[in-house]
Design an enzyme around this catalytic site. Structure first.
Site, short mmCIF file in Angstrom:
data_model
loop_
_atom_site.label_atom_id
_atom_site.label_comp_id
_atom_site.label_asym_id
_atom_site.label_seq_id
_atom_site.Cartn_x
_atom_site.Cartn_y
_atom_site.Cartn_z
N ALA A 66 0.84 -1.19 0.00
CA ALA A 66 0.00 0.00 0.00
C ALA A 66 0.88 1.24 0.00
O ALA A 66 2.05 1.20 0.39
CB ALA A 66 -0.91 0.01 1.23
N GLY A 112 -0.29 -5.14 0.86
CA GLY A 112 -1.51 -5.07 0.06
C GLY A 112 -1.37 -5.75 -1.29
O GLY A 112 -2.36 -6.19 -1.87
N GLU A 115 -2.03 -9.33 -0.58
CA GLU A 115 -3.46 -9.43 -0.28
C GLU A 115 -4.29 -9.35 -1.56
O GLU A 115 -5.29 -10.04 -1.71
CB GLU A 115 -3.87 -8.33 0.70
CG GLU A 115 -3.32 -8.58 2.10
CD GLU A 115 -3.57 -7.43 3.04
OE1 GLU A 115 -4.24 -7.64 4.06
OE2 GLU A 115 -3.08 -6.30 2.77
N GLU A 135 3.60 -6.00 7.48
CA GLU A 135 2.92 -4.94 8.23
C GLU A 135 3.38 -4.81 9.67
O GLU A 135 3.40 -3.69 10.21
CB GLU A 135 1.40 -5.17 8.19
CG GLU A 135 0.75 -4.82 6.86
CD GLU A 135 0.80 -5.94 5.84
OE1 GLU A 135 0.15 -5.82 4.79
OE2 GLU A 135 1.49 -6.96 6.10
#
Length: 255
Positions: A66, A112, A115, A135
């Site tokens: 992200a 992300g 993911e 993360e």
């Protein structure tokens, strides 16, 4: 529709969405998530598109994570909204789309990015791919479904190890643990992914759609009943009639 951060190409019933932010290793920001979501809506309603591939531009990165700059000063309320909106508008949408979505993981798939790949129905990877959920090194946890999808794909123990340690794994290791289906040289990845998409696209789109719904519920109490009902529903649909007729007539079906 014109997009700023993604490219879309169509070829033989397959659409390729390419995340095109090479200057940031294709990191996901709010605009990119919104654009992918809009593209999926567009392609889902396109009768000519039967399979969707998601990949990143270049050879270094699928999605490196992200865009941290966008949420670095968020409070709890804004962070929860970010995660909830992202999951509902993109990650869950991909998983529940009525057309197969294949991730062509070219290079880094971190945070992300991983993911995003995990929300796809199938994952092919390049041999230079590195996958991980880093993360916890930021004092965070995955917020786009990582803690839920990874254990289902690789088992709870391996998922815990990856999430708690934040370490990256190679594409070959990802294949060994079932995180990706196949690994190819980077120069062959997209072509091999398109080959799979072409094979899927020749099959009944209605049956594939029903199969997506049933397999998504395979770890719930509704899984078996959904399979039974979907199996029955298909008997009254044109695809089943064409498929059975083609089999009996010893010809290829025309779905």
């Amino acid at each position: 529709m014109a997009y700023e951060n993604i490219l879309i190409s169509n070829e033989e019933k397959t659409a390729v969405i390419t995340i095109n932010r090479p200057h940031s290793l294709n990191a996901l920001n709010a605009l990119t998530i919104s654009e992918i979501s809009s593209a999926l809506d567009e392609l889902q309603n396109d009768a000519e598109t039967r399979v969707i591939i998601i990949t990143g531009s270049g050879e270094k990165s699928f999605v490196a994570g992200a865009d941290i700059k966008e949420f670095s000063d968020f409070n709890q309320e804004k962070a929860e909204e970010l995660a909830r909106t992202g999951q509902n508008n993109l990650f869950n949408k991909i998983e529940n789309l009525n057309k197969p979505v294949i991730a062509a993981v070219n290079g880094f798939a971190l945070g992300g990015g991983l993911e995003l790949a995990m929300s796809c129905h199938i994952r092919y990877a390049s041999d230079n791919a590195k996958l991980g959920l880093p993360e916890v090194t930021l004092g965070l946890i995955p917020g786009y479904g990582g803690t839920q999808r990874l254990p289902k794909l690789v088992g709870k123990g391996i998922a815990n190890e990856m999430i708690f340690s934040a370490k990256m794994i190679s594409a070959q290791k990802a294949k060994e643990i079932g995180l990706v289906n196949e690994v190819f040289p980077i120069e062959e990845l997209l072509a091999k992914t398109k080959e799979l998409a072409s094979t899927i696209a020749r099959n009944s789109p209605m049956a594939v759609s029903k199969a997506i719904k049933a397999t998504n519920l395979s770890d719930t109490e509704r899984g078996f009943e959904t399979e039974i009902v979907s199996f029955g529903e298909l008997f009254d649909m044109d695809d089943k009639k064409e498929g059975v007729s083609a089999f009996l007539e010893k010809r290829k079906p025309n779905f």
